[in-house]
Design a protein around this motif. Structure first.
Motif, mmCIF file in Angstrom:
data_model
loop_
_atom_site.group_PDB
_atom_site.id
_atom_site.type_symbol
_atom_site.label_atom_id
_atom_site.label_comp_id
_atom_site.label_asym_id
_atom_site.label_seq_id
_atom_site.Cartn_x
_atom_site.Cartn_y
_atom_site.Cartn_z
ATOM 1 N N LYS A 96 4.104 -1.080 -2.011
ATOM 2 C CA LYS A 96 4.069 -0.246 -1.004
ATOM 3 C C LYS A 96 4.063 1.337 -1.613
ATOM 4 N N GLU A 97 4.211 1.566 -2.653
ATOM 5 C CA GLU A 97 4.254 2.964 -3.381
ATOM 6 C C GLU A 97 2.879 3.148 -4.007
ATOM 7 N N ALA B 28 13.267 -5.126 1.093
ATOM 8 C CA ALA B 28 12.548 -4.759 0.288
ATOM 9 C C ALA B 28 11.393 -4.100 0.750
ATOM 10 N N GLY B 29 10.995 -4.555 2.000
ATOM 11 C CA GLY B 29 9.879 -4.135 2.524
ATOM 12 C C GLY B 29 8.497 -4.901 2.756
ATOM 13 N N CYS B 30 8.817 -6.347 2.623
ATOM 14 C CA CYS B 30 7.978 -7.388 2.750
ATOM 15 C C CYS B 30 7.306 -7.231 4.398
ATOM 16 N N ILE C 262 7.278 -5.874 -4.424
ATOM 17 C CA ILE C 262 7.251 -5.487 -2.941
ATOM 18 C C ILE C 262 6.992 -3.657 -3.103
ATOM 19 N N ARG C 263 8.056 -3.213 -3.723
ATOM 20 C CA ARG C 263 8.224 -1.700 -3.851
ATOM 21 C C ARG C 263 7.033 -1.125 -4.468
ATOM 22 N N THR C 264 6.701 -1.663 -5.371
ATOM 23 C CA THR C 264 5.540 -1.377 -6.253
ATOM 24 C C THR C 264 4.322 -1.277 -5.594
ATOM 25 N N ARG D 2 18.278 -8.957 -5.299
ATOM 26 C CA ARG D 2 17.728 -7.587 -4.782
ATOM 27 C C ARG D 2 17.174 -6.817 -5.660
ATOM 28 N N ASP D 3 17.629 -7.008 -6.974
ATOM 29 C CA ASP D 3 16.640 -6.338 -7.879
ATOM 30 C C ASP D 3 15.810 -7.221 -8.957
ATOM 31 N N PRO E 27 11.308 -8.338 -5.139
ATOM 32 C CA PRO E 27 11.690 -7.192 -4.422
ATOM 33 C C PRO E 27 10.992 -5.731 -5.128
ATOM 34 N N ASN E 28 11.059 -5.752 -6.528
ATOM 35 C CA ASN E 28 10.582 -4.700 -7.098
ATOM 36 C C ASN E 28 8.876 -4.701 -7.011
#
Length: 327
Positions: A109-110, A159-161, A105-107, A97-98, A102-103
């Motif tokens: 989206k931000e 993670a937001g995919c 995806i978060r990058t 998850r880290d 996942p990171n």
């Protein structure tokens, strides 16, 4: 239809404005999905077999996401290159998850909240043997692989995919992933199934890009499709639609335009095509030698997918093509 000289088809070709007016198919930035390779290292790394493409760091990925959003590219498709020390026989890092994906995806989206994120669901970037599944001796264990793919898809969705894209070609994985996503409340997470993925020689540069080329033991012919088969693609797509796929993929692209057309004509579902690494490398190599006009052939090759019936194209050329199309 009338005969010559009453009918002269060149009449409609004689002016730029008439050619544009009667053009049957058009390519825009809206048709492009930008395929990017990302790395867990601190610096970007050029990919020798794919001139102009490099493994992006998370910082570089954020920049690419902002560029894609500004150019009107709808989505990024991300593929990982991880430290070989993190690989094992079962692809455990795929469900971290880290982890890198996942990171990433978060990058994205931000950096670009309105950009779609498509994630590969497969184990080959994470296994020491380079296969898309879990090995039982020298055989890919279909059902054990599905269990790991479910975990991988859930990690991505959490993670937001936006789109989970299983490319592994295991039987039954679409239904299993869809059921798990529904059970966990990810009702709106889409599934783009690599439904017609062929055992092709055109993947070579990609395997270098993700670091699986040297590790791959044997081949993938027991799960990827035989290049000589077309009717089988209909069966694969029909099953995946029944299991809950929202979209389907044909891979590779240009050598399989007939499959794109076959699926587009037979199913009322978006059909995508992947212009894979080998196709990209061939155009780049010929352009570098001065044998072809690189930009012209790039755009012509992408337009061919639209003419064949593709709803969209996954390509390493997305940024360059969008810039050219947007003038």
């Amino acid at each position: 239809m009338g005969l010559f000289p009453a009918t002269r088809l060149r009449r409609l070709r004689q002016h730029d404005w008439t050619r544009r007016l009667v053009q049957e198919n058009a390519l825009t930035a809206n048709d492009l999905i930008w395929s990017v390779v990302i790395t867990d290292q601190d610096t970007p790394e050029p990919i020798a077999a794919m001139p102009g493409v490099e493994r992006l760091t998370l910082k570089g990925l954020a920049k690419a996401a902002r560029e894609a959003q500004a150019l009107g590219i709808p989505a990024l498709a991300i593929f990982p290159h991880i430290d070989p020390a993190k690989k094992d026989e079962d692809g455990t890092e795929a469900v971290n998850r880290d982890g890198l994906i996942p990171n990433a995806i978060r990058t994205i989206k931000e950096a670009a909240p309105n950009l779609g994120v498509i994630c590969d669901v497969a184990l080959d970037p994470f296994t020491t043997h380079g296969h898309d599944g879990v090995l039982d001796g020298e055989t890919i264990d279909n059902d054990a692989t599905i269990e790991r793919l479910i975990e991988q898809a859930l990690v991505q969705a959490e993670a937001g995919c936006d789109v989970c894209a299983p490319s592994d070609m295991m039987d039954g994985r679409i239904g299993a992933i869809r059921e798990a996503l529904e059970f966990e409340g990810h009702y709106n997470t889409m599934i783009l199934s690599y439904a017609a993925k062929y055992a092709s020689g055109f993947y070579g540069p990609y395997r270098e890009a993700i670091g699986s080329a040297a590790a791959l033991k044997g081949d993938k012919k027991t799960y990827q499709m035989n290049p000589g088969n077309a009717a089988e693609a209909l069966r694969e797509v029909e099953l995946d639609i029944a299991e809950g796929a929202d979209m389907v993929m044909v891979k590779p692209g240009l050598p399989y335009l007939d499959i794109v057309r076959l699926l587009a004509d037979n199913f009322d579902i978006p059909v995508f095509a992947f212009q894979v690494s080998g196709e990209y490398a061939m155009i780049e190599a010929a352009a570098a030698n001065g044998w072809i006009d690189g930009e012209r052939c790039m755009l012509e090759s992408l337009l061919a997918f639209k003419r064949a019936g593709a709803s969209g194209i996954v390509t390493y050329y997305a940024k360059r093509a969008a810039m050219a199309l947007n003038g």
